[in-house]
Design an enzyme around this catalytic site. Sequence first.
Site, mmCIF file in Angstrom:
data_model
loop_
_atom_site.group_PDB
_atom_site.id
_atom_site.type_symbol
_atom_site.label_atom_id
_atom_site.label_comp_id
_atom_site.label_asym_id
_atom_site.label_seq_id
_atom_site.Cartn_x
_atom_site.Cartn_y
_atom_site.Cartn_z
ATOM 1 N N CYS A 122 0.822 -1.220 0.000
ATOM 2 C CA CYS A 122 0.000 0.000 0.000
ATOM 3 C C CYS A 122 0.851 1.263 0.000
ATOM 4 C CB CYS A 122 -0.930 -0.029 1.212
ATOM 5 S SG CYS A 122 -1.910 1.468 1.395
ATOM 6 N N CYS A 336 -7.200 2.521 -5.785
ATOM 7 C CA CYS A 336 -6.921 1.961 -4.456
ATOM 8 C C CYS A 336 -5.428 1.861 -4.209
ATOM 9 C CB CYS A 336 -7.435 0.534 -4.374
ATOM 10 S SG CYS A 336 -9.160 0.404 -4.146
HETATM 11 N N1 SAH Z 1 -7.120 1.005 5.835
HETATM 12 C C1 SAH Z 1 -8.307 0.466 5.309
HETATM 13 C C2 SAH Z 1 -8.955 1.318 4.255
HETATM 14 C C3 SAH Z 1 -8.018 1.970 3.265
HETATM 15 S S1 SAH Z 1 -7.196 0.904 2.132
HETATM 16 C C4 SAH Z 1 -8.091 -0.943 4.805
HETATM 17 O O1 SAH Z 1 -6.950 -1.378 4.704
HETATM 18 O O2 SAH Z 1 -9.076 -1.607 4.551
HETATM 19 C C5 SAH Z 1 -8.508 0.535 0.999
HETATM 20 C C6 SAH Z 1 -8.309 -0.721 0.174
HETATM 21 O O3 SAH Z 1 -7.277 -0.500 -0.787
HETATM 22 C C7 SAH Z 1 -7.905 -1.933 0.981
HETATM 23 O O4 SAH Z 1 -8.748 -3.019 0.689
HETATM 24 C C8 SAH Z 1 -6.484 -2.231 0.499
HETATM 25 O O5 SAH Z 1 -6.236 -3.609 0.556
HETATM 26 C C9 SAH Z 1 -6.537 -1.703 -0.916
HETATM 27 N N2 SAH Z 1 -5.222 -1.390 -1.468
HETATM 28 C C10 SAH Z 1 -4.195 -0.806 -0.849
HETATM 29 N N3 SAH Z 1 -3.157 -0.658 -1.692
HETATM 30 C C11 SAH Z 1 -3.545 -1.143 -2.892
HETATM 31 C C12 SAH Z 1 -2.924 -1.244 -4.175
HETATM 32 N N4 SAH Z 1 -1.714 -0.777 -4.390
HETATM 33 N N5 SAH Z 1 -3.623 -1.801 -5.185
HETATM 34 C C13 SAH Z 1 -4.895 -2.229 -4.981
HETATM 35 N N6 SAH Z 1 -5.541 -2.144 -3.804
HETATM 36 C C14 SAH Z 1 -4.867 -1.608 -2.757
HETATM 37 FE FE1 SF4 Z 2 -2.973 -1.116 5.146
HETATM 38 FE FE2 SF4 Z 2 -5.261 0.223 4.671
HETATM 39 FE FE3 SF4 Z 2 -3.235 1.380 6.042
HETATM 40 FE FE4 SF4 Z 2 -2.948 0.897 3.453
HETATM 41 S S1 SF4 Z 2 -4.406 2.278 4.378
HETATM 42 S S2 SF4 Z 2 -1.422 0.506 5.079
HETATM 43 S S3 SF4 Z 2 -4.097 -1.026 3.200
HETATM 44 S S4 SF4 Z 2 -4.425 -0.395 6.668
#
Ligand code: SAH
Ligand code: SF4
Length: 373
Positions: A122, A336
């Site tokens: 992420c 995302c």
């Molecule tokens: N912190 C929360 C919400 C924000 S992230 C969570 O983790 O659920 C929102 C979504 O984006 C999450 O499902 C995460 O798995 C997804 N995500 C994060 N980085 C991503 C990426 N590089 N490509 C696709 N999805 C991603």
């Molecule tokens: Fe993990 Fe959601 Fe935080 Fe990204 S935003 S580091 S997917 S918890």
Amino acid sequence: MTENTQVPFYSLTLEDLKQVLKNLGKETFRAQQIFKWVYERRITDPEQMSNLSKDFRSALPGMLSFELPPVLKHLKSIDGTQKFLFDMGSGNSVEAVLIPSEDRLTLCISSEIGCNMACQFCYTGKQKLKRRLTASEIVGQFMQAKDRLAEGQRITNIVFMGMGEPLDNCDEVFKAIEVFQCQWGLGLSRKKITVSTSGLVPEMYRVAKARVRLAVSLNGPNDEIRSLVMPINKRYPLKDLLAECLRYCEETKDKVTFEYVLLKDVTDQVEHARQLVKLTKNIPCKINIIPFNEHPGSGFHRPSDEQVELFHTELMRLGAHVLLRRTMGRDIFAACGQLTSQKPDRPETMDISNSKIGGNNVRSFSGGESRIR
Ligand code: SAH
Ligand code: SF4
């Protein structure tokens, strides 16, 4: 009353505002009137709140502040997705993304600047938590987007899937949720609000209590892989996480949405699809598969379309309720996991900060240079 005793209006639930008014010796039913002016009519100048007494109107500016987080950038993608970059002070910014689809207009909002969960794939997780947002800053993202909608447009859904882990900022997030669904204000149904979490198990009951929708980022088909990509799994392993999901379903009679990011060779194998179905088979759920959105230096790759299809087909063959998320807004880095709190150092498609969305003055993107990575 001096300037610094002002209460940020957008951080107040109706009950909070009633309390503020009560403390000032004012009638509490005025709270509904003020909510209607501000949220329905978008009037924040007390002088125009014609059903309030003159004395009250002149007292209001000292009592309440209607400040919103300033919009630094407003970008529109070739696919209609829009991204807002907000100035949160001290050089920090967060993003919200407005995503149109056939029957809805969804706003994806941020809950924190950075994130401490350190999920390996992420972009937000690359930056440690700088600060949690206040309810006012969370509601403020919505208001800024709302204020830029074209005539007749309405934000129908809110998802906490922007930057940050909402359950790491529960008090402010659930206060904002109460504001979003207040019938005197924005009036969003609870079912149109989704909180997405990486799996902070002890806080998940609050999602059930608020009766909003729950999304859980699963992203791994077993503890070994999940711990590798989401360190939070070492603290709250799948057994505990899934038990809490089941409790949510039982209490709310709703399904959970499992988000599952497909990382090439790490989580995208057909065998992983089988494990995923086995893992979730006792939980009323939908599985949302999201092909990884690449960003520089992540060390992960997006699977081929063929591999995504194989994974998708296997889930369906095994009877899972599965959605394949269309990637939106990649050209403006709004997909995302592509959100960051740093000031943009990446190509941006189009700045429409001063235009009304869909209005006559919006420049058409067609013929422009596409910058999809
Ligand atoms: N912190 C929360 C919400 C924000 S992230 C969570 O983790 O659920 C929102 C979504 O984006 C999450 O499902 C995460 O798995 C997804 N995500 C994060 N980085 C991503 C990426 N590089 N490509 C696709 N999805 C991603
Ligand atoms: Fe993990 Fe959601 Fe935080 Fe990204 S935003 S580091 S997917 S918890």
